[in-house]
Design an enzyme around this catalytic site. Sequence first.
Site, PDB file in Angstrom:
ATOM      1  N   GLU A  54       1.192 -15.904 -13.218  1.00 23.90           N
ATOM      2  CA  GLU A  54       1.311 -16.154 -11.786  1.00 23.90           C
ATOM      3  C   GLU A  54       2.389 -15.286 -11.144  1.00 23.90           C
ATOM      4  O   GLU A  54       2.191 -14.697 -10.075  1.00 23.90           O
ATOM      5  CB  GLU A  54       1.621 -17.639 -11.541  1.00 23.90           C
ATOM      6  CG  GLU A  54       0.524 -18.590 -12.021  1.00 23.90           C
ATOM      7  CD  GLU A  54       0.681 -19.025 -13.475  1.00 23.90           C
ATOM      8  OE1 GLU A  54       0.166 -20.103 -13.815  1.00 23.90           O
ATOM      9  OE2 GLU A  54       1.314 -18.287 -14.270  1.00 23.90           O
ATOM     10  N   CYS A  89       6.066 -21.716 -13.195  1.00 23.58           N
ATOM     11  CA  CYS A  89       5.114 -20.956 -12.388  1.00 23.58           C
ATOM     12  C   CYS A  89       4.727 -21.724 -11.128  1.00 23.58           C
ATOM     13  O   CYS A  89       4.404 -21.120 -10.106  1.00 23.58           O
ATOM     14  CB  CYS A  89       3.875 -20.649 -13.218  1.00 23.58           C
ATOM     15  SG  CYS A  89       4.220 -19.591 -14.634  1.00 23.58           S
ATOM     16  N   ALA A 159     -15.561  -8.336 -46.959  1.00 21.75           N
ATOM     17  CA  ALA A 159     -16.644  -7.363 -47.006  1.00 21.75           C
ATOM     18  C   ALA A 159     -17.468  -7.658 -48.242  1.00 21.75           C
ATOM     19  O   ALA A 159     -16.929  -8.021 -49.291  1.00 21.75           O
ATOM     20  CB  ALA A 159     -16.092  -5.941 -47.065  1.00 21.75           C
ATOM     21  N   LEU A 209      -1.359  -4.969 -46.924  1.00 20.81           N
ATOM     22  CA  LEU A 209      -1.608  -5.972 -45.881  1.00 20.81           C
ATOM     23  C   LEU A 209      -0.863  -5.667 -44.583  1.00 20.81           C
ATOM     24  O   LEU A 209      -0.418  -6.572 -43.888  1.00 20.81           O
ATOM     25  CB  LEU A 209      -1.248  -7.385 -46.376  1.00 20.81           C
ATOM     26  CG  LEU A 209      -1.994  -7.886 -47.615  1.00 20.81           C
ATOM     27  CD1 LEU A 209      -1.549  -9.297 -47.977  1.00 20.81           C
ATOM     28  CD2 LEU A 209      -3.502  -7.849 -47.401  1.00 20.81           C
ATOM     29  N   GLU A 306      -7.688 -12.937 -46.128  1.00 19.68           N
ATOM     30  CA  GLU A 306      -8.473 -11.821 -46.657  1.00 19.68           C
ATOM     31  C   GLU A 306      -8.913 -12.037 -48.109  1.00 19.68           C
ATOM     32  O   GLU A 306      -9.296 -11.092 -48.790  1.00 19.68           O
ATOM     33  CB  GLU A 306      -7.672 -10.528 -46.529  1.00 19.68           C
ATOM     34  CG  GLU A 306      -7.342 -10.173 -45.076  1.00 19.68           C
ATOM     35  CD  GLU A 306      -7.037  -8.700 -44.887  1.00 19.68           C
ATOM     36  OE1 GLU A 306      -7.323  -7.904 -45.802  1.00 19.68           O
ATOM     37  OE2 GLU A 306      -6.514  -8.353 -43.818  1.00 19.68           O
TER      38      GLU A 306
END
Length: 377
Positions: A54, A89, A159, A209, A306
């Site tokens: 904002e 805000c 994969a 990694l 992973e």
Amino acid sequence: MNHEHEIWMRRALSLAAQGQGRVEPNPMVGCVMVRDGELIGQGFHRQFGQAHAEVDAINDAKQRGHDPRGATAYVTLEPCSHYGKTPPCCLALIEAQVRRVVVATTDPSPHAAGQGIHQLQTAGIDVHVGVLEEESQTLLAPFLKRLQTGLPWVIAKWAMSLDGKMATRTGHSQWISGPPARALVHQLRGRMDGIMVGIGTALADDPALTARLENGKPPARVATRIVVDRHLRLPLESQLVRTAREVPVLVACESGADANHRRQLESAGVKVWATSAENREFDYAAFVRTLLAELSSRGMTNILVEGGASLLGNLFDQDLVDEQYVFVAPIIIGGTNAISPVGGLGRETVPHAGSGRAKSRRVSHQVMGNDVLIHVV
């Protein structure tokens, strides 16, 4: 629903997404300022600790030479009403004297929960809530999960070959996917709070990694490398340990793990987290879930997992995986003893594999070089 409201809110949502990987543990938020059907300012939360959406939009309007008084502000999340790293805000919108605030969804945080909307209405500002609420909550899903469950958003990545193998019978796995797929993985890593693997993967692959982006660009954030290592077997000569002072490494182990090796790891810069010694019998599922809660308590919102198969299988068995990136390569590995991506107990029947959360998930796919990416969220 007002079509114009939807148009401007979609723009605000698009802006909000640009903060991905930079604002966490804060939510991604976008804001658009409109008067008489014309855009006068726009902004988003760009970086944790910096101005919220904002304020960014109000500042943008002023830089464009527009006075935000009387404008409509489209905000993807209820404006905050508390003092944190930045002022509320709500106060900024009230001081800017906007006429209306259109909000996509409310903020369930304890310090918010409708208080922002109430403050705006008390100041005489017209507030409309619920425009593209579902789209906003989808964007905010990691933030909302951590807030509501105390657990981070878990993204599984692997994969595999056409016959569903992620490594050969000898354990060899580099590289199943091609360069475009690997480049996307590095982009994913570059917006994570943590990248997690099991000790089997750490020993077999000796991974770094880290996020290595094209053209040497720095990632949006540097993820902590996390190894689920019950008995503290991570070698001191591994890439993870040798680079622990450069990029954070956290090893999660059982309370009774080798104390001497723990000291050596910590001397190398590795952080070690151990389960409580109260449990006499080790429970791997409880260990994993408690670890996730610990990561959440450390401010981590997004965790990329992973491998390996045991860790992923346990997460799926507990329904703790929220999102999946699966790269399928046009190769056949074969072999009864070749490694599949997901181990664990698994489902009893095929219908069970598609029950519950899976029914409502969105599935997309795209061709990446010779591979196909299947994205499930």
